[in-house]
Scaffold this motif. Structure first.
Motif, PDB file in Angstrom:
ATOM      1  N   TRP A  19      54.586 -23.477  16.917  1.00  0.00           N
ATOM      2  CA  TRP A  19      54.748 -24.901  17.198  1.00  0.00           C
ATOM      3  C   TRP A  19      54.360 -25.784  16.019  1.00  0.00           C
ATOM      4  CZ3 TRP A  19      50.628 -28.175  16.884  1.00  0.00           C
ATOM      5  CH2 TRP A  19      49.354 -27.597  16.893  1.00  0.00           C
ATOM      6  N   TYR A  73      57.419 -26.658  14.006  1.00  0.00           N
ATOM      7  CA  TYR A  73      58.223 -27.695  14.645  1.00  0.00           C
ATOM      8  C   TYR A  73      57.561 -29.061  14.510  1.00  0.00           C
ATOM      9  CZ  TYR A  73      61.066 -24.005  16.675  1.00  0.00           C
ATOM     10  OH  TYR A  73      61.904 -22.954  16.842  1.00  0.00           O
ATOM     11  N   VAL A  86      60.539 -18.102  17.730  1.00  0.00           N
ATOM     12  CA  VAL A  86      59.585 -19.168  17.426  1.00  0.00           C
ATOM     13  C   VAL A  86      58.388 -18.592  16.676  1.00  0.00           C
ATOM     14  CG1 VAL A  86      57.971 -20.823  18.449  1.00  0.00           C
ATOM     15  CG2 VAL A  86      60.297 -20.665  19.308  1.00  0.00           C
TER      16      VAL A  86
END
Length: 112
Positions: free
Chosen positions: A77, A80, A71
């Motif tokens: 994040w 995403y 990730v």
């Protein structure tokens, strides 16, 4: 109290007069031409919404450290969130540069 100046016989006949005018307006309307022609039968086709259903497939278990590192390589994040917003997955090379201080724009600038 409000009183009416109309005679009782006129008030009693008023709904009937209005109904007569409504009936006369419907009688003047011409019937649509499409209603006189018979409709052609069409064949119906049924497609089940469950036909394209994909059942649950268990994903292989991996190390949480490896998943977190992956990730981080992708961009965290925010990547995403962008994918969810645009519905287009981005490649790992895009948006991979980390933000130096994401809170620097809050409350009038950087740290002092």
């Amino acid at each position: 109290m409000i009183t009416s100046n109309l005679s009782p016989s006129f008030r009693a006949s008023l709904p009937w007069v209005l109904a007569l005018f409504a009936g006369a307006s419907f009688a003047q309307a011409s019937p649509p031409e499409a209603a006189s022609q018979p409709t052609l039968l069409t064949t119906l086709q049924y497609s089940s919404p469950i036909q394209a259903y994909q059942g649950y497939v268990e994903q292989p278990v991996q190390s949480w450290r490896t998943a977190n590192d992956r990730v981080g390589q992708i961009g965290g994040w925010r990547t995403y969130a962008k994918e969810a917003k645009t519905q287009a997955p981005s490649s790992p090379s895009q948006d991979a540069a980390p933000v130096s201080d994401p809170h620097s724009s809050h409350h009038g600038g950087g740290k002092q």
